[in-house]
Design a protein around this motif. Structure first.
Motif, PDB file in Angstrom:
ATOM      1  N   PHE A  63       0.874  -1.111  -0.080  1.00  0.00           N
ATOM      2  CA  PHE A  63      -0.042   0.082   0.009  1.00  0.00           C
ATOM      3  C   PHE A  63       0.693   1.287  -0.031  1.00  0.00           C
ATOM      4  CE2 PHE A  63      -1.950  -3.456   2.319  1.00  0.00           C
ATOM      5  CZ  PHE A  63      -2.934  -3.643   1.689  1.00  0.00           C
ATOM      6  N   GLY A  64       2.304   1.109  -0.114  1.00  0.00           N
ATOM      7  CA  GLY A  64       3.145   2.035  -0.059  1.00  0.00           C
ATOM      8  C   GLY A  64       4.054   1.933   1.282  1.00  0.00           C
ATOM      9  N   THR A  65       4.713   3.039   1.660  1.00  0.00           N
ATOM     10  CA  THR A  65       5.979   2.813   2.484  1.00  0.00           C
ATOM     11  C   THR A  65       5.506   3.110   3.972  1.00  0.00           C
ATOM     12  OG1 THR A  65       7.289   3.663   0.586  1.00  0.00           O
ATOM     13  CG2 THR A  65       8.204   3.658   3.040  1.00  0.00           C
ATOM     14  N   ALA A  66       5.982   2.261   4.855  1.00  0.00           N
ATOM     15  CA  ALA A  66       5.476   2.284   6.186  1.00  0.00           C
ATOM     16  C   ALA A  66       6.946   2.870   6.874  1.00  0.00           C
ATOM     17  CB  ALA A  66       5.206   1.045   6.858  1.00  0.00           C
ATOM     18  N   HIS A  67       6.744   3.998   7.797  1.00  0.00           N
ATOM     19  CA  HIS A  67       7.836   4.483   8.392  1.00  0.00           C
ATOM     20  C   HIS A  67       7.965   4.108   9.654  1.00  0.00           C
ATOM     21  CE1 HIS A  67      11.281   7.258   9.087  1.00  0.00           C
ATOM     22  NE2 HIS A  67      10.541   7.659  10.245  1.00  0.00           N
ATOM     23  N   VAL A  68       8.845   3.537  10.056  1.00  0.00           N
ATOM     24  CA  VAL A  68       9.090   2.728  11.521  1.00  0.00           C
ATOM     25  C   VAL A  68      10.266   3.411  12.261  1.00  0.00           C
ATOM     26  CG1 VAL A  68       9.280   0.800  12.770  1.00  0.00           C
ATOM     27  CG2 VAL A  68       8.249   0.676  10.209  1.00  0.00           C
ATOM     28  N   VAL A  69      10.013   3.641  13.663  1.00  0.00           N
ATOM     29  CA  VAL A  69      10.943   4.166  14.304  1.00  0.00           C
ATOM     30  C   VAL A  69      11.286   3.266  15.436  1.00  0.00           C
ATOM     31  CG1 VAL A  69      11.864   6.167  15.655  1.00  0.00           C
ATOM     32  CG2 VAL A  69      10.125   6.469  14.010  1.00  0.00           C
ATOM     33  N   LYS A 122      -5.053   3.689  -2.978  1.00  0.00           N
ATOM     34  CA  LYS A 122      -6.432   4.118  -2.541  1.00  0.00           C
ATOM     35  C   LYS A 122      -6.754   4.066  -1.235  1.00  0.00           C
ATOM     36  CE  LYS A 122      -9.176   0.069  -3.333  1.00  0.00           C
ATOM     37  NZ  LYS A 122      -9.003  -0.197  -2.183  1.00  0.00           N
ATOM     38  N   PRO A 123      -7.266   4.840  -0.346  1.00  0.00           N
ATOM     39  CA  PRO A 123      -7.593   4.971   1.021  1.00  0.00           C
ATOM     40  C   PRO A 123      -7.828   3.514   1.388  1.00  0.00           C
ATOM     41  CG  PRO A 123      -8.724   6.812   0.074  1.00  0.00           C
ATOM     42  CD  PRO A 123      -8.345   6.051  -0.886  1.00  0.00           C
TER      43      PRO A 123
END
Length: 312
Positions: A63-69, A122-123
């Motif tokens: 679905f796209g890029t997940a940013h993880v800290v 899409k959402p």
């Protein structure tokens, strides 16, 4: 009539959390590159408030890029953090030192909000939200991990927990929105609605006063990022599906669960805790005194101590 008004207010609030606008470049949330840069600069400054060693990673999903800290000892028990609406993973700055002492932290930015994740589809529907997080969990090979969700993050944590099978162990819900009941005091939340419709510093300040008993505790650096998030936030139809969970769904959760709410919360009330105790099989609840919806900021030590005691 009051119930009808409450549901209407919720719909208006969610729909208006920023009307969908045509983007000028390929980004779901931001209209222009300058908006994105402005927000992410504020995000980076706010993330430094964690004041402990951390690393960041972008994970590709369907679905796209997940940013993880990530933070904490690599051999610590895995702990996933799901932030509140438009708050991003930086919101954990009052809590992260305590949480990361013995846990390996994975703070995941929700992909449909202003943060450093990036939606390219899409959402997402509820099923797709589950799939998005499961892809991130699979990437890090997370098994038998604990999870903490605040506000909408609490709703998402509950959504993940009702899926069978799942790899979740203990669950902490911090004033979970729309999880056990509809918004408790819809009239008082109109300040947030007006902020979304007509963003201004004055409306933002009023909203903080509504959702927090100690807005003076909020770092000015974080306030700047949170204001920009509210200014740029974008609603979508999937948010309308954030309905309270059914009795049957709640009864299906056998995990140990801790539910905390503030005594001055406008989203939840004692009714939320009563329903949690009634339908969750292994549940502890606590009302945090002198705290609003932003209880992690209003009373960080009380919240940190309660959460750590539960997890360990």
């Amino acid at each position: 009539m009051l119930k009808l008004y409450s549901r209407l207010a919720i719909v208006l609030f969610l729909v208006a959390s920023c009307a969908s606008k045509k983007t000028k470049f390929d980004d779901y949330v931001f209209k222009t590159k300058s908006e994105e840069v402005s927000y992410q600069t504020a995000y980076d400054k706010a993330l430094k408030l964690w004041n402990i060693p951390y690393s960041e990673e972008d994970v590709k999903t369907s679905f796209g890029t997940a940013h993880v800290v990530m933070a904490g000892p690599k051999n610590g028990k895995d702990l996933v953090l799901l932030h509140g609406m438009d708050a991003s993973s930086t919101m954990w700055y009052p809590n992260i030192k305590a949480l990361a002492k013995n846990h390996r932290i994975y703070a995941i930015d929700f992909i449909m909000e202003p943060n450093k994740s990036n939606l390219t589809s899409k959402p997402l529907s509820s099923d797709e939200i589950v799939a998005f997080y499961n892809e991130v969990f699979a990437y890090y090979k997370l098994k038998k991990f604990d999870i903490i969700g605040a506000s909408r993050g609490g709703w998402i944590a509950t959504l993940l927990a009702v899926q069978k099978p799942n790899s979740i162990d203990k669950i902490v819900l911090l004033s979970p929105a729309q999880t056990f009941k509809f918004i408790d005091k819809p009239r008082k939340t109109t300040s947030a609605l007006m902020l979304k419709l007509f963003p201004s510093e004055k409306k933002f300040s009023k909203t903080l006063n509504t959702f927090s008993t100690h807005p003076e505790n909020i770092s000015r650096i974080y306030k700047r990022q949170f204001y920009l998030a509210n200014k740029y936030a974008k609603s979508n139809s999937s948010m309308l599906k954030m309905m309270p969970f059914s009795d049957k769904e709640l009864e299906s959760i056998n995990n140990p669960v801790l539910v905390l709410i503030g005594d001055k919360d406008v989203i939840n009330s004692e009714e939320s805790l009563e329903r949690a105790n009634k339908y969750l099989n292994n549940c502890k609840t606590k009302t945090v005194k002198d705290a609003g919806h932003f209880l992690t900021i209003d009373q960080p030590k009380i919240v940190n101590d309660a959460v750590i005691d539960f997890l360990e």
